[in-house]
Structures are given as structure tokens and as C-alpha cells.
Design a protein around this motif. Structure first.
Motif, PDB file in Angstrom:
ATOM      1  N   CYS A 247      -6.790  -3.355  18.734  1.00  0.00           N
ATOM      2  CA  CYS A 247      -5.397  -3.739  18.940  1.00  0.00           C
ATOM      3  C   CYS A 247      -4.493  -2.832  18.117  1.00  0.00           C
ATOM      4  N   ALA A 260      -7.107  -4.633  23.523  1.00  0.00           N
ATOM      5  CA  ALA A 260      -8.090  -4.418  24.572  1.00  0.00           C
ATOM      6  C   ALA A 260      -9.404  -5.052  24.149  1.00  0.00           C
ATOM      7  N   GLU A 281      -7.113  -5.191  29.121  1.00  0.00           N
ATOM      8  CA  GLU A 281      -6.056  -4.758  28.214  1.00  0.00           C
ATOM      9  C   GLU A 281      -4.773  -5.556  28.427  1.00  0.00           C
ATOM     10  N   LYS A 283      -0.602  -5.434  27.137  1.00  0.00           N
ATOM     11  CA  LYS A 283       0.444  -4.698  26.432  1.00  0.00           C
ATOM     12  C   LYS A 283       1.721  -5.529  26.447  1.00  0.00           C
TER      13      LYS A 283
END
Length: 399
Positions: A247, A260, A281, A283
Motif C-alpha cells: 500500500c 494491492a 487493487e 486507488k
């Protein structure tokens, strides 16, 4: 520090580690890139040390919103090569970091690389002109006291700052100190000469995967004392995996917050990840509601992965191994052509599996492994990522 450590039982490690097959799955170089580019002062040997650094920095910082037209630029009196900024209602000037200077130049539309080449007084005149004549707007500053006051970031007024220590604390809740007091720890090392992955390697500045700079934080941990068997290799030995995650975050706007999770077979000395499967993942951009998204989305996702059973992953791999899709050369060629592979690519994929397994591909898993092995041969990153993406898509469709 208010962090609850979940001390999961740690399994005893078999002497010497475990034999793994890193020819399978994907190679991921993200951690290796971090490892290669971090100087010693950005490397930490435990999560406690890392947390203390970024938490202390945060406690010495403050953020406020100001008008760009109210920022005054001056050359430092004691250093003609350095600029200082005087912010509204401030009692002393602040020194912009390299990163903050670039952000400020971007706001006024000036090329930061050009301004840095100018003598400080001349660069100051140009930057002041831009701030004064640029359409008035608000910016959010982020200032830190450390012997002197540094301006670490200049962002939009709605920038949703997630502090670096908040991410570290989320990791500490599942990983303790990251040194083996829980199942999550800094990874071991693959011995290329024997193909054996040893999880018990001394954590040093050469092996650590805990990093922080003045503009970001990055952490990579694995559960490498508890191998997961998902099928057999061609010689009948177990195909072993470990769980891992990394991370990252930047409280000054250098990058998004992200994490991830994945399964992998080994980590080598230069921190490349080998045999990666089931890569996922998340974000989060530092927008207005970023902090709320982190609290309600990213941090819980990390905890779920850390505490989840690997059975779903194991079942998926087994299902892919059992799902036969081709029994003849014609079937194999047809299967790959329908998925967009050229005749040349199809031949190479089949050849890769034949070389590794001693037989042509038959199952979904066989084809996925052949595709990922061919992807490693691609020199262009876009082509490699495209092929790896097609392999993952194929595996995701199992069942």
C-alpha cells in the motif's frame, strides 16, 4: 499510539523454507522499483519506527487555505540561491520543498524546471508575477516545523488529505510491528540456486520493504510462514503460494492512496514478486471526501483480506486446472484465436507450456500460465500488461 495489534498465531517454519515454482504466474516489479530507488534514510526496520517518524511529522504540521495573490516571494537573505515565501498572517517566512515549489509553479503555469535554473532573485520575480497576476484563487498549504518551517505542499482548497500515519496505523492493526509478531511481516528471500524460498531473513536496510520519504510512504508485507497449497506441480510436489499486499500514500499530493492484495510464490533479493496470482487493487484520489472513503472502503478492505480464508482462491485455481478446454492441436489453436491471439503468439504460448509441463496445454490454468510466461518476454510494458490482463480475464471467467 492507540493502535490495536491483532496477534495471530505464527506457524513454525520448516527448516530451510519451501520449494516454489516461480516460472508460473506473473512477475510484479512495483516493490523492486521502490526498493531500488530508496536511500537509507527512507528505509525503516519496523512499523513502529515508521509510524513514529510520519506521526511526529504530522503533529508538527498544519494546513490552511490562503489566496494566491496574498503569497509574497523573496530571496533568502542568507542564501541568494534559495527562495522563501511569506504567507498571510505568518510571523516568519517558509521554505518550499522541491515538491511544493513544483506545485506552486504549476498553479501559476510556470515551468518549474526553468525557474530552478534561474538565480533565486530572478526566479522570485517570475513566481511573484505569476501569483500576483494569476486569476485569484484559493490554495491549501501544508507547513511543517522541523528546525525551520517548511512548506511541504500547495494543493487545491478541497484536497482531501489522508495523512501517511493513518495508513501506517491501518496496517499496524493487522500486522503489529511487521517483524514477525503477527503472521504479516517483511518478506524473506528466494534462493535462485535451489528454488527454495526462505521466510526467515534478518530485516536490514537491504531487505526491508517499509519506506517513507518527505512526500510519500510505501509498505509491503507478506504472510510467508503459512504457505497455501493450490494443486500440484508437474513432478507431483505442491504448488505453494503466500498472501501479500502493498500500500502507498502521499499526504502532500505526490500520488493517490492505494493498496494491492495478491497471492505470490516468492520474493527475491531485489524485491521482485514472483508467481503472482489474483492481483486486486484499490486507488483513492485525494478528493474532498477521500478521508471518509479511506475509513469506509480501503482500510476495511485491507482488514478483510488479512483475515479472510484463502479457500476461494484455492478453489478457483483448482477449478481452472480441472476445466479442460482443448484436447487437440486444433482445439488449442482455436481456443487462443478466439481470444485475440495471433497464430505466432498461439504457437509461443503452447510452446511455453510444453517446455515447462512436458505436455501441451489442456486446461484453463495451463493456458493462463502459458500466456503469463509469454508476457514476461515482452520488452514493451504496454504489451506485457495487455497480455497479463488477458490472462487474468481468462482466469476470472472460470466457472
Amino acid at each position: 499510539m492507540g493502535v490495536v495489534e491483532v496477534l495471530d498465531p505464527v506457524a513454525p517454519v520448516r527448516a530451510g523454507g519451501w520449494k516454489v515454482d516461480v516460472s508460473r504466474g506473473e512477475r510484479n516489479g512495483r516493490v523492486s522499483s521502490e526498493w531500488f530507488n530508496r536511500p537509507d534514510d527512507e528505509r525503516y526496520l519496523s512499523l513502529d519506527d515508521l509510524w513514529a517518524n510520519v506521526k511526529g511529522r504530522s503533529e508538527r504540521s498544519r494546513s490552511r487555505v490562503v489566496q494566491t495573490a496574498d503569497i509574497k516571494v523573496e530571496a533568502a537573505r542568507d542564501n541568494a540561491e534559495r527562495l522563501h515565501l511569506m504567507l498571510p498572517k505568518a510571523h516568519e517566512p517558509v521554505a518550499p520543498t522541491h515538491w511544493a515549489f513544483g506545485q506552486l509553479a504549476s498553479i501559476v503555469g510556470a515551468p518549474a524546471s526553468y525557474l530552478r535554473q534561474l538565480p533565486a532573485p530572478l526566479a522570485g520575480i517570475n513566481l511573484q508575477y505569476g501569483l500576483t497576476n494569476h486569476r485569484a484563487e484559493q490554495v491549501k498549504t501544508f507547513e511543517t516545523e522541523d528546525g525551520r518551517t517548511e512548506l511541504r505542499a500547495v494543493t487545491g482548497p478541497d484536497y482531501g488529505r489522508i495523512h501517511d500515519f493513518e495508513l501506517v496505523e491501518a496496517v499496524q492493526r493487522i500486522a503489529g510491528n511487521g517483524t514477525g509478531d503477527t503472521r504479516w511481516k517483511v518478506p524473506g528471500v528466494l534462493d535462485w540456486s535451489t528454488g527454495v524460498y526462505n521466510p526467515d531473513v534478518e530485516i536490514s536496510r537491504d531487505t526491508t520493504t517499509l519506506y517513507a520519504s518527505d512526500r510519500d510512504v510505501f509498505l509491503f508485507l507478506v504472510d510467508d510462514r503459512n504457505p497455501i497449497e493450490a494443486g500440484k506441480l508437474a513432478d507431483g510436489s505442491p504448488d505453494l503460494y503466500f498472501r501479500g499486499f502493498y500500500c502507498w500514500n502521499s499526504e502532500v499530493g505526490a500520488k493517490t492512496l492505494g493498496m494491492a492484495s495478491f497471492y505470490l510464490r516468492a520474493v527475491c533479493q531485489n524485491r521482485n514478486l514472483w508467481g503472482v496470482e489474483d492481483f486486486q487493487e484499490i486507488k483513492i484520489r485525494h478528493s474532498k471526501y477521500a478521508a471518509a472513503r479511506f475509513a469506509h472502503e480501503a482500510a476495511p478492505a485491507l482488514t478483510r483480506f488479512a483475515n479472510s480464508s484463502p479457500q476461494g482462491f484455492v478453489n478457483g485455481i483448482k477449478a481452472a486446472r480441472q476445466q479442460i478446454v482443448a484436447r487437440s492441436d486444433e482445439d488449442r489453436a482455436d481456443f487462443l484465436r478466439k481470444r485475440g491471439f495471433s497464430k505466432a503468439e498461439s504457437g509461443k504460448i503452447i510452446e511455453k507450456v510444453l517446455m515447462e509441463e512436458g505436455r501441451p496445454p489442456e486446461s484453463i490454468f495451463d493456458f493462463v500460465q502459458g500466456i503469463t510466461r509469454l508476457a514476461r518476454d515482452k520488452t514493451q510494458q504496454d504489451a506485457r500488461l495487455d497480455m497479463e490482463g488477458r490472462a487474468k480475464k481468462l482466469l476470472d471467467r472460470v466457472g
